[in-house]
Design an enzyme around this catalytic site. Structure first.
Site, PDB file in Angstrom:
ATOM      1  CB  VAL A  14      28.869  36.760  38.285  1.00 47.93           C
ATOM      2  CG1 VAL A  14      30.092  37.116  39.304  1.00 47.93           C
ATOM      3  CG2 VAL A  14      29.000  37.381  37.001  1.00 47.93           C
ATOM      4  CB  ALA A  33      40.876  33.628  53.746  1.00 46.83           C
ATOM      5  CB  ALA A  43      18.506  35.224  48.154  1.00 45.39           C
ATOM      6  CE  LYS A 105      29.250  45.804  36.351  1.00 46.25           C
ATOM      7  NZ  LYS A 105      29.858  44.770  35.825  1.00 46.25           N
ATOM      8  CD  GLU A 129      39.807  44.280  41.856  1.00 47.81           C
ATOM      9  OE1 GLU A 129      40.421  44.865  42.961  1.00 47.81           O
ATOM     10  OE2 GLU A 129      39.875  44.839  40.771  1.00 47.81           O
ATOM     11  N   GLY A 134      35.958  43.133  35.484  1.00 47.17           N
ATOM     12  CA  GLY A 134      36.008  41.752  35.696  1.00 47.17           C
ATOM     13  C   GLY A 134      37.149  41.146  36.456  1.00 47.17           C
ATOM     14  CB  ILE A 136      41.652  43.189  35.103  1.00 50.52           C
ATOM     15  CG1 ILE A 136      41.470  42.683  33.515  1.00 50.52           C
ATOM     16  CG2 ILE A 136      42.812  44.162  35.339  1.00 50.52           C
ATOM     17  CD1 ILE A 136      41.645  43.770  32.690  1.00 50.52           C
ATOM     18  CG  ASP A 201      29.284  48.157  31.088  1.00 50.84           C
ATOM     19  OD1 ASP A 201      28.959  47.501  32.470  1.00 50.84           O
ATOM     20  OD2 ASP A 201      30.436  47.633  30.723  1.00 50.84           O
ATOM     21  CE  LYS A 205      32.256  47.373  33.282  1.00 55.60           C
ATOM     22  NZ  LYS A 205      32.199  46.669  32.075  1.00 55.60           N
TER      23      LYS A 205
HETATM   24  N1  HSE Z   1      28.742  43.784  29.652  1.00 61.11           N
HETATM   25  C1  HSE Z   1      30.117  44.086  30.119  1.00 61.11           C
HETATM   26  C2  HSE Z   1      31.156  43.892  28.920  1.00 61.11           C
HETATM   27  C3  HSE Z   1      30.513  43.364  31.244  1.00 61.11           C
HETATM   28  O1  HSE Z   1      30.597  43.728  27.824  1.00 61.11           O
HETATM   29  O2  HSE Z   1      32.286  44.093  29.132  1.00 61.11           O
HETATM   30  C4  HSE Z   1      29.712  43.483  32.277  1.00 61.11           C
HETATM   31  O3  HSE Z   1      30.148  44.909  32.668  1.00 61.11           O
END
Ligand code: HSE
Length: 436
Positions: A14, A33, A43, A105, A129, A134, A136, A201, A205
């Site tokens: 990312v 902006a 870093a 997240k 965001e 991701g 969206i 995960d 979210k």
């Molecule tokens: N590992 C997540 C997914 C993406 O498969 O959607 C990052 O949150």
């Protein structure tokens, strides 16, 4: 005007996507902006790779502490992930008066209340965001676009890895373990896929979406979380025969007694748009009282889709950082002193329809006993499927779909059904949502 200065913590997938998109689209981004956005320092423990990726155009350091304390940095972008060092660095950045943009997240779902409070005290922004779905812009939609609405519920496919696995299981009739291996070989699933396949995960979210939809503190520890590891290919097949698809949904719903917050495999009518979201794509369906249903679809992961969300936050911060903190959009969409204490309901109190599959002895009266138990529990049957028994095997699968009922009622009924001598297997129970 001088460009606003950004310090990037972590230049993995990312991070490099963010660097590249910012560079490629810098002129358009500057026009939007009102001033340029410049990554001044990166870093990363792998300084050599970071130098290669940035082409020697920015400072590269190995110690992230040097970024979060650096006086010329206005915004810190945290792309390290996890709850440990990331939490320390984000809090330190805030303490040093930096705005923070993060895709993390897990960090916000677990430590969000502490982080947002620290940011409020310092008058800085924490933007996230990229943390949900991701590319969206679902956080923007919930916090701003839908702000007129009393949001009623949200249901989302918010984990691409598990959606890819479920799509493959359905298309090819394969079992979970086989598809997981394939997904790992193709790079869709991580070497350690636990957070994805166990639903954690997705729970991070939906926890964040729930907090901003209903104006309550983040409460990941109250979420009910079930992944897809125990899902059998046969249930995907039977669901299909009954006109449903199985998706791993993150669901949050406002009820009179509290808020439902849950992640689990869910049967969804095959005719719904969201049931047709395939592969690694994400989609979030939001029901508001004024707007009705709105659906958001796109890539939930990947370098540039996630960078798109990170940079949208960078532009927001650039536009707003001089504004009076009281005039900015609150972190959790509602004013911090207006957060609700509404409880997250335990899973026993959740209301859902159910898919029940059981193996039974194919003999007179079995079905009557099962339906009697359901009727006594006040559970209404919506549909039923009985498979023909194979020759020489006087056993068969019965699948029952129920109308809406409370989880604790279905649990009592399942225990009674499993106690019947003619029921030969544990009952497989999956939740169903009509999403209409
Ligand atoms: N590992 C997540 C997914 C993406 O498969 O959607 C990052 O949150």
């Amino acid at each position: 005007m001088n460009p606003i200065k950004v310090g990037l913590l972590g230049i993995g997938t990312v991070g490099s996507g963010t660097f590249n998109v910012l560079k490629r689209n810098q002129e358009e981004i500057r026009r939007r902006a009102g001033r340029g956005i410049e990554i001044a320092v990166v870093a990363d423990l792998n300084t050599e790779r970071a130098r290669e990726l940035t082409g020697g155009t920015v400072d590269v350091v190995s110690d992230a502490n040097d970024v979060v304390t650096r006086p010329d940095i206005d915004i810190v972008v945290e792309l390290i992930g996890g709850y440990g060092i990331a939490r320390e660095l984000v809090l330190k950045a805030i303490e040093n008066g930096k705005h923070v943009v993060t895709a993390n997240k897990a960090l916000l779902a677990v430590h969000g209340n502490e982080i947002f409070e620290a940011a409020r005290k310092k008058g800085v922004i924490v933007a996230f965001e990229a943390a949900v779905a991701g590319g969206i812009p679902i956080i923007k939609a919930l916090r701003e676009g839908l702000t007129a609405n009393r949001i009623q519920w949200i249901a989302g496919i918010i984990n691409g890895t598990t959606n890819f696995i479920l799509s493959e299981m359905r298309d090819k009739g394969l079992d979970f373990d086989t598809v997981l291996k394939e997904a790992q070989q193709l790079g869709y699933a991580e070497a350690d896929p636990t957070f994805d396949i166990e639903g954690i995960d997705a729970a991070h979210k939906v926890t964040l979406m729930s907090a901003i939809a209903f104006g309550m503190p983040v409460q990941f520890d109250r979420a009910h979380v079930e992944g897809i590891t125990r899902l059998a290919a046969i249930d995907i097949k039977y669901a299909e025969e009954l006109g449903y698809r199985i998706k791993l949904l993150g669901i949050t719903r406002r009820r009179e007694e509290g808020v439902e917050l849950r992640v689990h495999p869910t049967l969804v009518p095959a005719s719904r748009l969201i049931a047709n979201v395939e592969g690694a794509m994400n989609a979030v369906l939001v029901q508001g009282d004024a707007v009705g249903a709105t659906l958001y679809y796109g890539k939930g992961a990947g370098a540039e889709p996630t960078a798109s969300a990170v940079i949208a936050d960078l532009v927001d911060v650039t536009r707003l950082h001089t504004a009076d903190p009281n005039h900015r959009v609150p972190h959790l969409a509602f004013q911090p002193d207006e957060l609700s204490t509404v409880p997250v309901l335990p899973i026993d109190e959740v209301t859902s329809s159910y898919y029940l599959r059981m193996r039974v002895a194919d003999q007179t009266g079995v079905l009557a006993e099962i339906t009697r138990i359901l009727a006594e529990g006040g559970i209404s049957i919506d549909a039923m499927l009985q498979k023909e028994s194979r020759e020489g095997e006087p056993q068969t699968d019965i699948i029952i779909l129920t109308h809406l009922t409370r989880e604790k009622q279905i649990n009592v009924a399942i225990a009674s059904i499993e106690a019947l001598q003619t029921v030969l297997s544990p009952v497989t129970r999956l939740r169903m949502e009509e999403l209409n």
